[in-house]
Design an enzyme around this catalytic site. Structure first.
Site, PDB file in Angstrom:
ATOM      1  CB  ALA A  62      -0.905  -0.007   1.222  1.00  0.00           C
ATOM      2  N   GLY A 108      -0.718  -4.736   0.622  1.00  0.00           N
ATOM      3  CA  GLY A 108      -1.883  -4.498  -0.214  1.00  0.00           C
ATOM      4  C   GLY A 108      -1.772  -5.148  -1.580  1.00  0.00           C
ATOM      5  CD  GLU A 111      -4.243  -6.755   2.598  1.00  0.00           C
ATOM      6  OE1 GLU A 111      -4.889  -6.948   3.640  1.00  0.00           O
ATOM      7  OE2 GLU A 111      -3.704  -5.656   2.336  1.00  0.00           O
ATOM      8  CD  GLU A 131       0.165  -5.694   5.556  1.00  0.00           C
ATOM      9  OE1 GLU A 131      -0.460  -5.466   4.522  1.00  0.00           O
ATOM     10  OE2 GLU A 131       0.678  -6.808   5.813  1.00  0.00           O
TER      11      GLU A 131
END
Length: 257
Positions: A62, A108, A111, A131
């Site tokens: 992300a 991300g 994901e 993370e």
């Protein structure tokens, strides 16, 4: 800011993440993915979608700089909800989506890849949810999708350690369908996409509707809880320290607060 490039070749739609240097997923890019899906569905031509990244990575995570600009827990929860909704849309599409992964699919990025229906991975690619190393947690349904692929024990290990796995390991654990040398990645992905595109569109659509029935209702509850926890974690001192350490390229000094 980057963008999602769209190209239609026959019955195959190619979506390419173009956001150098790491193809980090910003809220803008996630919104752009959604808009490209609108276009693909309205055209009603493509029978299969290939999602890939330009440059060195599929997507290395992300957009941390964007995330740190947010202020309130509710802002973080909203960001998490937005990502979850778009990724859920991908998973619920009547068109199969193949993630073609090279370099890295982290945070991300992984994901997003997990929301796709099929994953073809380069042998040297790294897949993981790092993370926890930043003092935060996955926020785009990573805690809910990963166990479905690799089992709960491996999901605990991957998320809690933050350590990524390789392409061959991803296949071994059920996270990827196939691993190939990076030089062959697009050719192998296209070969599979062409096999799918040769099938009847109504039959494809039925399969895409039926397989998700295997997913339990607990998944929906789990992603809501993840979004709340994602918002809560960003208020912690450890999250501030972890993100700052990441930006400064140093090891974090967590105080467990």
């Amino acid at each position: 800011m980057g963008k999602i490039a769209y190209e239609l070749e026959g019955k195959i739609a190619y979506l390419t993440i173009q956001s150098p240097p790491a193809n980090a997923l910003s809220s803008y890019l996630i919104k752009d993915i959604n808009e490209k899906l609108n276009k693909i569905e309205s055209e009603n031509i493509a029978k299969v979608i290939v999602l890939k990244g330009e440059g060195k990575f599929f997507s290395a995570g992300a957009d941390i700089k964007e995330i740190t600009a947010l202020q309130n827990s509710s802002d973080y929860e909203s960001l998490s909800n937005q990502g979850q909704q778009v990724f859920d849309r991908i998973e619920s599409l009547s068109i199969p989506v193949i993630a073609s992964i090279h370099g890295a699919a982290l945070g991300g990025g992984l994901e997003l890849a997990m929301a796709c229906h099929i994953r073809i991975v380069a042998e040297k690619a790294k897949l993981g949810l790092p993370e926890m190393s930043l003092g935060i947690i996955p926020g785009f349904a990573g805690t809910q999708r990963l166990p479905g692929y690799v089992g709960t024990a491996k999901a605990y290990e991957m998320i809690l350690s933050g350590e990524p796995i390789s392409g061959p390991e991803a296949v071994k654990w059920g996270l990827a369908n196939k691993t190939v040398p990076e030089v062959d990645l697009i050719a192998e992905t296209t070969k599979l996409a062409e096999k799918i595109a040769a099938k009847s569109k109504p039959a494809i659509n039925h399969i895409m509707r039926l397989i998700p029935f295997a997913k339990t209702e607990l998944f929906s509850k789990g992603v809501r809880e993840e979004a709340k926890a994602f918002g809560t974690m960003f208020g912690s001192q450890d999250a501030k320290e972890g993100v700052q350490a990441f930006l400064e390229k140093r090891e974090p000094n967590f105080q467990d607060k």
